[in-house]
Write a protein that holds these residues in place. Structure first.
Motif, short mmCIF file in Angstrom:
data_model
loop_
_atom_site.label_atom_id
_atom_site.label_comp_id
_atom_site.label_asym_id
_atom_site.label_seq_id
_atom_site.Cartn_x
_atom_site.Cartn_y
_atom_site.Cartn_z
N LEU A 33 0.83 -1.20 0.00
CA LEU A 33 0.00 0.00 0.00
C LEU A 33 0.86 1.25 0.00
CD1 LEU A 33 -2.80 1.33 0.21
CD2 LEU A 33 -2.59 1.17 2.70
N SER A 34 1.96 1.23 0.75
CA SER A 34 2.88 2.38 0.80
C SER A 34 3.47 2.66 -0.57
CB SER A 34 3.98 2.11 1.82
OG SER A 34 4.91 3.17 1.83
N ILE A 35 3.90 1.61 -1.28
CA ILE A 35 4.46 1.76 -2.63
C ILE A 35 3.40 2.29 -3.58
CG2 ILE A 35 5.48 0.53 -4.59
CD1 ILE A 35 6.67 -1.43 -2.52
N PHE A 36 2.19 1.73 -3.49
CA PHE A 36 1.07 2.17 -4.32
C PHE A 36 0.76 3.65 -4.05
CE2 PHE A 36 -3.50 2.98 -4.48
CZ PHE A 36 -3.84 2.57 -5.76
N ALA A 37 0.76 4.04 -2.77
CA ALA A 37 0.41 5.41 -2.38
C ALA A 37 1.41 6.43 -2.91
CB ALA A 37 0.31 5.50 -0.86
N VAL A 38 2.70 6.05 -2.97
CA VAL A 38 3.72 6.97 -3.48
C VAL A 38 3.44 7.33 -4.94
CG1 VAL A 38 6.14 7.12 -4.17
CG2 VAL A 38 5.56 6.33 -1.88
N GLY A 39 3.17 6.30 -5.77
CA GLY A 39 2.87 6.56 -7.17
C GLY A 39 1.60 7.37 -7.36
N MET A 40 0.57 7.05 -6.58
CA MET A 40 -0.70 7.76 -6.68
C MET A 40 -0.56 9.21 -6.22
SD MET A 40 -4.38 6.61 -5.07
CE MET A 40 -3.70 6.46 -3.41
N ALA A 41 0.12 9.43 -5.11
CA ALA A 41 0.28 10.78 -4.58
C ALA A 41 1.09 11.66 -5.53
CB ALA A 41 0.95 10.74 -3.21
N PHE A 42 2.11 11.09 -6.17
CA PHE A 42 2.93 11.85 -7.12
C PHE A 42 2.06 12.40 -8.26
CE2 PHE A 42 5.40 11.95 -11.09
CZ PHE A 42 6.34 12.92 -10.75
N VAL A 43 1.24 11.54 -8.84
CA VAL A 43 0.40 11.97 -9.97
C VAL A 43 -0.65 12.98 -9.50
CG1 VAL A 43 -1.26 11.19 -11.69
CG2 VAL A 43 0.76 9.81 -11.22
N VAL A 44 -1.24 12.74 -8.32
CA VAL A 44 -2.25 13.67 -7.80
C VAL A 44 -1.65 15.05 -7.56
CG1 VAL A 44 -3.74 14.17 -5.82
CG2 VAL A 44 -3.74 11.89 -6.83
N MET A 45 -0.42 15.09 -7.04
CA MET A 45 0.23 16.38 -6.80
C MET A 45 0.55 17.10 -8.11
SD MET A 45 2.71 16.06 -3.52
CE MET A 45 2.00 15.88 -1.89
N ILE A 46 0.99 16.36 -9.11
CA ILE A 46 1.22 16.98 -10.42
C ILE A 46 -0.09 17.53 -10.97
CG2 ILE A 46 1.96 16.58 -12.81
CD1 ILE A 46 4.23 16.59 -10.76
N GLY A 47 -1.17 16.77 -10.79
CA GLY A 47 -2.49 17.24 -11.22
C GLY A 47 -2.91 18.49 -10.48
N MET A 48 -2.64 18.55 -9.16
CA MET A 48 -2.96 19.74 -8.37
C MET A 48 -2.24 20.97 -8.92
SD MET A 48 -2.79 18.14 -4.51
CE MET A 48 -2.90 19.75 -3.71
N ILE A 49 -0.97 20.78 -9.30
CA ILE A 49 -0.18 21.89 -9.83
C ILE A 49 -0.72 22.36 -11.17
CG2 ILE A 49 2.10 22.55 -10.70
CD1 ILE A 49 3.26 20.57 -8.59
N LEU A 50 -0.97 21.40 -12.08
CA LEU A 50 -1.36 21.74 -13.44
C LEU A 50 -2.79 22.24 -13.55
CD1 LEU A 50 0.30 18.79 -15.44
CD2 LEU A 50 1.11 21.15 -15.21
N PHE A 51 -3.72 21.60 -12.83
CA PHE A 51 -5.14 21.88 -13.02
C PHE A 51 -5.78 22.68 -11.90
CE2 PHE A 51 -4.28 17.73 -15.14
CZ PHE A 51 -4.38 18.20 -16.45
N ASP A 52 -5.04 22.92 -10.83
CA ASP A 52 -5.60 23.65 -9.70
C ASP A 52 -4.79 24.91 -9.40
OD1 ASP A 52 -6.85 24.47 -7.41
OD2 ASP A 52 -6.13 22.85 -6.14
N LEU A 53 -3.53 24.73 -9.03
CA LEU A 53 -2.72 25.86 -8.58
C LEU A 53 -2.33 26.82 -9.70
CD1 LEU A 53 -0.45 24.00 -6.00
CD2 LEU A 53 -2.31 25.58 -5.53
N ILE A 54 -1.83 26.30 -10.82
CA ILE A 54 -1.42 27.18 -11.92
C ILE A 54 -2.59 28.01 -12.46
CG2 ILE A 54 -0.55 27.24 -14.30
CD1 ILE A 54 1.44 25.09 -13.54
N PRO A 55 -3.77 27.40 -12.76
CA PRO A 55 -4.90 28.23 -13.19
C PRO A 55 -5.30 29.27 -12.14
CG PRO A 55 -5.33 25.93 -13.70
CD PRO A 55 -4.09 25.95 -12.85
N GLU A 56 -5.21 28.89 -10.85
CA GLU A 56 -5.57 29.84 -9.79
C GLU A 56 -4.57 30.99 -9.73
OE1 GLU A 56 -6.97 29.69 -5.09
OE2 GLU A 56 -6.32 27.87 -6.12
#
Length: 256
Positions: A33-56
């Protein structure tokens, strides 16, 4: 009474962190689960930057009565401030192995994951305070919009809650650990509460500065911490499962 529901919606955001923490508690295969969470969190954070923070950042920048060059310099400077702040935290947070390798001792790896969990929490606390303010403002104008926004933000928080709880799984039960987790859960509510008491909206320039700092912090975590973990787990299938699920979550959140 009209400000009651905006506060509740901001509190709902933190519930998704609790769900993430709970998933880690009940799952037996914690390493996977820890290994799975690292990959998932990385993509979610990139998504936050591209689709949330940068437009804001772009939207807030357009509201400032400054030249284009001055605005760009302001944005870049405070993004770098966010990166620098987390680098400073490296000195004070629990020891971790900076030279992360596949052959490092298990206790060194656990220290590193503990460190990632703490700095992720600190950056998300600031980020969620700002998002709590956004939910409060939106919900004050439209309860439906406020509710949908809080659910969308919660979808971000669920995988990040799993990643943080997985990272801190081997951390000793110290007061700083529990204080950090409590602040993480209630950070969005704190942001809404600030606006509730000031009775309005903070200056646009100040909000832009805070968002840029949060963006810098999340950039630091994604590329200087989580990407390092993904490279370490490059031969593990679970990290790729996490990346795939993270991409699906980004797609879902884009349409919410």
């Amino acid at each position: 009474m009209e400000n009651f529901w905006p506060l509740i919606f901001s509190l709902l955001i933190g519930v998704f962190f609790l769900i993430g923490f709970g998933i880690v508690r009940v799952v037996k295969h914690k390493k996977e689960l820890s290994i799975f969470a690292v990959g998932m969190a990385f993509v979610v954070m990139i998504g936050m930057i591209l689709f949330d923070l940068i437009p804001e950042i772009i939207e807030m920048s357009s509201a400032l009565e400054k030249s284009f060059i001055a605005t760009v310099v302001l944005v870049i400077c405070f993004i770098l401030v966010g990166i620098f702040l987390l680098k400073i935290l490296d000195i004070f947070l629990p020891h971790h192995a900076h030279h992360h390798t596949l052959k490092e001792p298990v206790h060194e790896h656990n220290h590193h994951m503990e460190h990632v969990g703490f700095i992720t929490s600190f950056s998300l606390i600031l980020h969620n305070i700002l998002e709590g303010m956004s939910v409060f403002i939106l919900a004050s104008e439209s309860l439906v919009t406020g509710l949908m926004t809080s659910i969308a933000i919660g979808c971000h928080n669920l995988p990040l809650g799993i990643e943080i709880a997985s990272s801190m799984e081997y951390t000793k039960n110290t007061p700083i650990k529990y204080i950090t987790l409590v602040l993480l859960v209630f950070s969005s509510f704190l942001g809404a509460l600030i606006l509730f008491f000031v009775g309005g909206q903070l200056p646009d320039a100040l909000m832009l500065i805070f968002v840029c700092i949060a963006c810098g912090m999340i950039l630091y975590i994604a590329f200087f911490e989580l990407l390092k973990e993904i490279f370490c787990y490059r031969n593990e299938k679970y990290v790729y499962y996490g990346i795939f699920v993270g991409m699906l979550l980004i797609l879902v959140m884009t349409f919410l």
